[in-house]
Design an enzyme around this catalytic site. Structure first.
Site, PDB file in Angstrom:
ATOM      1  N   TYR A 149      67.060  75.692 -35.904  1.00  0.00           N
ATOM      2  CA  TYR A 149      67.003  76.220 -37.279  1.00  0.00           C
ATOM      3  C   TYR A 149      67.983  75.486 -38.211  1.00  0.00           C
ATOM      4  CZ  TYR A 149      64.920  80.338 -34.909  1.00  0.00           C
ATOM      5  OH  TYR A 149      64.161  81.183 -34.135  1.00  0.00           O
ATOM      6  N   HIS A 188      64.891  77.676 -25.752  1.00  0.00           N
ATOM      7  CA  HIS A 188      63.982  77.990 -26.860  1.00  0.00           C
ATOM      8  C   HIS A 188      62.503  77.870 -26.482  1.00  0.00           C
ATOM      9  CE1 HIS A 188      63.964  77.943 -31.539  1.00  0.00           C
ATOM     10  NE2 HIS A 188      62.911  78.584 -31.084  1.00  0.00           N
TER      11      HIS A 188
HETATM   12  N1  NAP Z   1      62.025  82.175 -30.294  1.00  0.00           N
HETATM   13  C1  NAP Z   1      61.183  81.721 -31.183  1.00  0.00           C
HETATM   14  O1  NAP Z   1      60.424  80.766 -30.942  1.00  0.00           O
HETATM   15  C2  NAP Z   1      61.114  82.372 -32.541  1.00  0.00           C
HETATM   16  C3  NAP Z   1      60.028  82.127 -33.387  1.00  0.00           C
HETATM   17  C4  NAP Z   1      60.007  82.751 -34.622  1.00  0.00           C
HETATM   18  C5  NAP Z   1      61.050  83.602 -34.993  1.00  0.00           C
HETATM   19  N2  NAP Z   1      62.117  83.816 -34.160  1.00  0.00           N
HETATM   20  C6  NAP Z   1      63.251  84.715 -34.530  1.00  0.00           C
HETATM   21  O2  NAP Z   1      62.733  85.981 -34.916  1.00  0.00           O
HETATM   22  C7  NAP Z   1      63.163  86.301 -36.255  1.00  0.00           C
HETATM   23  C8  NAP Z   1      62.125  87.159 -36.953  1.00  0.00           C
HETATM   24  O3  NAP Z   1      60.850  86.536 -36.915  1.00  0.00           O
HETATM   25  P1  NAP Z   1      60.146  85.930 -38.215  1.00  0.00           P
HETATM   26  O4  NAP Z   1      61.202  85.537 -39.176  1.00  0.00           O
HETATM   27  O5  NAP Z   1      59.194  84.885 -37.774  1.00  0.00           O
HETATM   28  O6  NAP Z   1      59.258  87.095 -38.751  1.00  0.00           O
HETATM   29  P2  NAP Z   1      59.420  88.628 -39.214  1.00  0.00           P
HETATM   30  O7  NAP Z   1      60.829  89.066 -39.173  1.00  0.00           O
HETATM   31  O8  NAP Z   1      58.411  89.387 -38.450  1.00  0.00           O
HETATM   32  O9  NAP Z   1      58.878  88.555 -40.706  1.00  0.00           O
HETATM   33  C9  NAP Z   1      59.570  87.909 -41.717  1.00  0.00           C
HETATM   34  C10 NAP Z   1      58.731  88.033 -42.978  1.00  0.00           C
HETATM   35  O10 NAP Z   1      58.617  89.418 -43.327  1.00  0.00           O
HETATM   36  C11 NAP Z   1      59.040  89.625 -44.670  1.00  0.00           C
HETATM   37  N3  NAP Z   1      59.669  90.962 -44.670  1.00  0.00           N
HETATM   38  C12 NAP Z   1      60.829  91.314 -44.067  1.00  0.00           C
HETATM   39  N4  NAP Z   1      61.068  92.633 -44.234  1.00  0.00           N
HETATM   40  C13 NAP Z   1      60.042  93.121 -44.958  1.00  0.00           C
HETATM   41  C14 NAP Z   1      59.723  94.413 -45.438  1.00  0.00           C
HETATM   42  N5  NAP Z   1      60.512  95.464 -45.193  1.00  0.00           N
HETATM   43  N6  NAP Z   1      58.589  94.568 -46.167  1.00  0.00           N
HETATM   44  C15 NAP Z   1      57.781  93.501 -46.421  1.00  0.00           C
HETATM   45  N7  NAP Z   1      58.013  92.254 -45.967  1.00  0.00           N
HETATM   46  C16 NAP Z   1      59.146  92.065 -45.247  1.00  0.00           C
HETATM   47  C17 NAP Z   1      59.989  88.484 -44.964  1.00  0.00           C
HETATM   48  O11 NAP Z   1      59.972  88.151 -46.332  1.00  0.00           O
HETATM   49  P3  NAP Z   1      61.333  88.034 -47.215  1.00  0.00           P
HETATM   50  O12 NAP Z   1      62.296  87.163 -46.481  1.00  0.00           O
HETATM   51  O13 NAP Z   1      60.820  87.432 -48.498  1.00  0.00           O
HETATM   52  O14 NAP Z   1      61.815  89.439 -47.399  1.00  0.00           O
HETATM   53  C18 NAP Z   1      59.375  87.341 -44.149  1.00  0.00           C
HETATM   54  O15 NAP Z   1      58.327  86.718 -44.878  1.00  0.00           O
HETATM   55  C19 NAP Z   1      63.378  84.926 -36.867  1.00  0.00           C
HETATM   56  O16 NAP Z   1      64.115  84.949 -38.071  1.00  0.00           O
HETATM   57  C20 NAP Z   1      64.049  84.197 -35.727  1.00  0.00           C
HETATM   58  O17 NAP Z   1      65.407  84.563 -35.641  1.00  0.00           O
HETATM   59  C21 NAP Z   1      62.157  83.218 -32.933  1.00  0.00           C
END
Ligand code: NAP
Length: 281
Positions: free
Chosen positions: A48, A106
């Protein structure tokens, strides 16, 4: 905040804050906001490119190190014993800490056994308090966990109300591995969850949003959720999930939403594997 105990006794918050797709410049502000809201688990990764922002934010927060739970991940380009060991030291430097709470592999490609040996050494020397993997689907996970000495304490997987990861549960149970859910709100396809009629209707009973129901459902299953938001009010909303309990009926209704149990990415697709290895290996 509720905690989950890993099999080595380490306690991990059941709700954290993730920083995927948070730019290096924005990361410090976002993590500072998240810490102010009350989050204590921060999930980042070498890939990241924002570990420094996480380090700056926690250093400026005034929090004691033992009150934080820092998670990072070794990227494919650092796989292999020697490179992984160097990358762990680099992550420690960027995070400005003497130890990482949870370190994950990862992706399941390249010399992951060499990487794991470096992680086991870091674990035994106290540089890392717990080790695990990410994106290891059931068969790959079993093969890996069977052969390594220290069994993975966590498998971080795409997991949410539409991707429930029920099939892998018995395999994890064999090794005492806990799940951490990435994309708990649907990631890039967030509307399917935060605008879900089923979740909205369930939330109305408790004066909660669909997003809060989705996160509560994960924590109630014993799964750690790490939602990301760049907006402080959403961070606060996502954190406010410990003052209600979903009923058995709600849980059964949500179970019906499962559409892609193992996730929407086919980690065995040769085109996907080739893309990752050619670009990052
Ligand atoms: N191990 C892996 O390969 C892998 C892959 C992907 C992610 N991850 C980890 O998992 C974390 C979370 O996953 P993610 O970031 O992919 O997805 P997520 O947390 O499921 O969704 C993030 C999205 O949801 C929106 N959001 C957040 N809260 C909200 C709410 N209360 N109402 C409406 N929309 C909302 C955010 O927009 P805004 O920011 O505009 O609010 C963003 O667009 C990542 O940040 C990372 O640390 C790991």
């Amino acid at each position: 905040m509720k905690y989950i105990k890993l099999y080595n006794g380490v306690e991990m918050p059941t709700l954290g804050y993730g920083v995927f797709l948070v730019s290096p410049d924005e990361c410090e502000r976002c993590v500072s906001d998240a810490l102010e809201v009350g989050y204590r688990l921060i999930d980042t990764a070498q890939a990241y490119q924002n570990e420094e922002g996480v380090g700056n934010a926690w250093r400026k927060s005034g929090l004691k190190r033992e009150d934080l739970f820092l998670v990072t991940k070794v990227w494919i380009s650092n796989n292999g014993e020697e490179k992984a060991a160097k990358s762990i030291d680099e992550s420690l430097r960027k995070l400005q800490t003497e130890y990482i709470d949870l370190l994950l592999i990862h992706q399941a490609y390249g010399d992951v056994f060499g990487t794991w040996r470096a992680m086991e050494k870091a674990y035994r020397s106290g540089k890392v308090r717990a080790i695990g993997v990410s994106n290891f689907q059931a068969g790959r996970f079993f093969d890996f966990a069977h052969y390594v000495e220290v069994k993975p304490m966590v498998n971080q997987l795409q997991c949410n109300t539409l991707i429930q990861q029920t099939g892998i549960e018995p395999i994890h149970a064999e090794f005492g591995t806990m799940v951490m859910a990435w994309g708990p709100l649907g990631g890039q396809g967030v509307d399917g969850i935060v605008k879900s009629e089923t979740l909205t209707a369930i939330g109305a009973k408790y004066d909660k949003s669909a997003a809060q129901v989705a996160l509560r459902w994960l924590t109630q299953r014993g799964i750690v959720a790490i939602p990301k938001s760049s907006h402080k009010e959403r961070m606060a909303q996502n954190f406010d999930v410990f003052d209600f309990t979903l009923s058995d009926y709600d849980m059964a209704q949500i179970a019906q939403m499962n559409q892609h149990d193992t996730g929407t990415i086919n980690f065995g697709d040769p085109l996907f594997v080739k893309y990752l290895i050619q670009n990052y290996g």
